[in-house]
Scaffold this active site. Structure first.
Site, short mmCIF file in Angstrom:
data_model
loop_
_atom_site.label_atom_id
_atom_site.label_comp_id
_atom_site.label_asym_id
_atom_site.label_seq_id
_atom_site.Cartn_x
_atom_site.Cartn_y
_atom_site.Cartn_z
CG ASP A 190 -5.36 14.95 -3.04
OD1 ASP A 190 -5.10 16.10 -3.48
OD2 ASP A 190 -4.91 14.52 -1.97
CG HIS A 200 -0.88 18.92 10.06
ND1 HIS A 200 0.47 18.96 10.34
CD2 HIS A 200 -0.97 18.54 8.77
CE1 HIS A 200 1.16 18.61 9.27
NE2 HIS A 200 0.31 18.34 8.30
C1 LIG Z 1 -0.07 16.33 3.85
S1 LIG Z 1 -0.89 15.66 2.48
C2 LIG Z 1 -1.58 14.16 3.16
C3 LIG Z 1 -1.83 13.13 2.12
C4 LIG Z 1 -2.35 11.78 2.64
N1 LIG Z 1 -3.59 11.93 3.36
C5 LIG Z 1 -1.32 11.08 3.49
O1 LIG Z 1 -1.56 10.87 4.68
O2 LIG Z 1 -0.25 10.73 2.96
C6 LIG Z 1 -2.34 16.71 2.29
C7 LIG Z 1 -3.16 16.36 1.08
O3 LIG Z 1 -4.29 17.24 0.99
C8 LIG Z 1 -4.53 17.49 -0.38
N2 LIG Z 1 -5.37 18.69 -0.55
C9 LIG Z 1 -5.02 19.99 -0.35
N3 LIG Z 1 -6.07 20.80 -0.61
C10 LIG Z 1 -7.10 19.99 -0.97
C11 LIG Z 1 -8.45 20.23 -1.33
N4 LIG Z 1 -8.94 21.48 -1.35
N5 LIG Z 1 -9.23 19.18 -1.62
C12 LIG Z 1 -8.73 17.92 -1.59
N6 LIG Z 1 -7.46 17.61 -1.24
C13 LIG Z 1 -6.65 18.65 -0.94
C14 LIG Z 1 -3.15 17.65 -0.95
O4 LIG Z 1 -3.15 17.52 -2.35
C15 LIG Z 1 -2.41 16.51 -0.24
O5 LIG Z 1 -2.49 15.31 -0.96
#
Ligand SMILES: C[S@@+](CC[C@H](N)C(=O)[O-])C[C@H]1O[C@@H](n2cnc3c(N)ncnc32)[C@H](O)[C@@H]1O
Length: 415
Positions: A270, A315
């Site tokens: 992340d 999404h």
């Molecule tokens: C809706 S959350 C889902 C988290 C986890 N996969 C779950 O199911 O609980 C989306 C995740 O994408 C991460 N994220 C957003 N942009 C990102 C990037 N450019 N690279 C890596 N992670 C990213 C956010 O920090 C967040 O933890």
């Protein structure tokens, strides 16, 4: 024994619906329907309108009771926003009562505004007024006072999602068909073109609200990690295989997977700030789950893993960016590796009742309003993987029993 309230309400609905129906039939009037020939208003005389009103009142209360306090909370966004902003739910203890003047004093809001806001909320079963001018808690207002993730979720919906939705059509007009996360209803409401996740993510209180909202939304059993473990055919990957959880947050899902599949090793990736706050629980021992800073818009550094998981990640992005996320995996993929997206899969139109379909369609438009992102149906998922690379072979899309999210798996057939 008197019938329970829900039975009483259902009997009221039945009895008064019959009165309305008998009247329509006796007067050769059409029964209510959605057909284009239906009169715009039911042509009922005042005495029968009493029954019509009784049905509407009872149906409203029965719906709220069937949804439960948390489920029926999210309707009255104006008063909810004020309740959160002025901490009205916390202004007196659940089980006690307070006058409008006392609540106003506690919240620094003028008394007339306090009364108007609270009476709007009371009309949605949030607080009650047991005697004139005296307010008590209901289960819904008590939950707002005592459950921070729920209060955060309400504050996030009322403070970020709702203003974004009110400007969605303006954004559609200004940036037709845009896939950019900064050209949205939220951006117009905020007066910026920096994407919502970036702005909110770096502002202490708003970031906490968003994180709390995510926690609340993930809490329901329909979002449990168990569905991924039990619903996915892990095969040999369960025997010492490697899983990379891309955008895995603070590892909640990977930790559950590691607990339930004791021979799987997990890397959770992340953004730096997120990973910095993550810890591996002691019971997992060393090395089974490790965290790694990785931006999924860069090339995937962990090569040769068995499964790359993207749970509730794609999404958040329009096709343009979701395709980039998938393409960044390609250099790391070995033949037979599986990319598992765990996300909503929109049902075909008409498969759900309008009542249920409304909530997934609302979610879809909310994703557009905040990030130009989208929920996808089976065809959209297939197209997404194919556009990213034709060497992805789509497997079946399955939805484990009780899960809100589907397992959307593609196998890598390249070398
Ligand atoms: C809706 S959350 C889902 C988290 C986890 N996969 C779950 O199911 O609980 C989306 C995740 O994408 C991460 N994220 C957003 N942009 C990102 C990037 N450019 N690279 C890596 N992670 C990213 C956010 O920090 C967040 O933890």
């Amino acid at each position: 024994m008197a019938p329970n309230r829900i039975v009483e309400l259902s009997e009221t609905i039945q009895n008064h619906t019959k009165i309305v129906d008998d009247y329509l039939e006796a007067n050769n009037l059409p029964t209510p329907s959605f057909d284009i020939s239906t009169p715009l208003r039911l042509p009922l005389p005042p005495d029968i309108q009493v029954s019509q009103a009784a049905v509407l009142d009872a149906a409203d209360e029965l719906t709220a009771l069937m949804l439960g306090p948390a489920g029926s909370l999210f309707n009255s966004l104006t008063s909810l926003q004020a309740i959160e902003r002025f901490a009205l739910a916390k202004s007196f203890r659940p089980g006690s009562t307070a006058s409008f003047a006392q609540i106003a004093h506690h919240s620094s809001l003028p008394e007339p505004d306090t009364r108007r806001i609270l009476r709007h909320a009371i009309a949605q079963y949030i607080f009650t007024e047991p005697s004139p001018g005296i307010v008590a808690h209901t289960a819904a207002s008590k939950a707002l006072a005592e459950l921070p993730p729920l209060a955060h979720c309400v504050a996030f919906l009322a403070g970020e999602m709702w203003p974004a939705s009110t400007r969605l059509v303006d954004a559609m007009q200004r940036w037709p068909g845009s896939e950019e996360p900064g050209q949205t209803g939220w951006a117009l409401a905020e007066g910026t073109e920096t994407p919502m996740f970036e702005v909110v993510g770096r502002e202490g209180e708003r970031a906490r609200r968003m994180a709390g909202a995510m926690r609340w939304m993930h809490q329901g059993s329909g979002y449990g990690a168990g569905h991924v473990v039990e619903g996915f055919a892990w095969g040999e990957a369960a025997e010492g295989g490697m899983l990379v959880d891309v955008g895995g947050g603070t590892g909640g899902v990977a930790v559950e997977i590691a607990r339930m599949l004791p021979r799987v090793r997990c890397v959770v990736q992340d953004l730096p700030d997120v990973v910095a706050g993550a810890e591996v629980p002691e019971d997992l021992g060393e090395g089974r789950v490790r965290f790694m800073q990785h931006d999924f818009f860069e090339e995937q550094p962990v090569r040769g893993a068995d499964v790359y998981l993207l749970r509730w990640v794609l999404h958040d992005w329009s096709d343009k960016y979701a395709v980039r996320i998938l393409r960044n995996l390609v250099p790391a993929l070995k033949r037979g590796a599986r990319v598992l997206a765990v996300d909503l899969c929109l049902p075909p139109p008409g498969a759900l009742s309008p009542y249920r379909e409304r909530s997934v369609r609302t979610f879809d438009l909310a994703m557009k309003a905040i990030q130009n992102a989208k929920e996808r149906d089976a065809e959209d998922w297939k197209m997404l993987f194919q556009t990213a690379d034709e060497r992805f072979k789509m497997g079946e899309i399955s939805k484990p029993e009780g899960s809100n999210l589907s397992l959307i798996c593609a196998v890598w057939e390249g070398d």
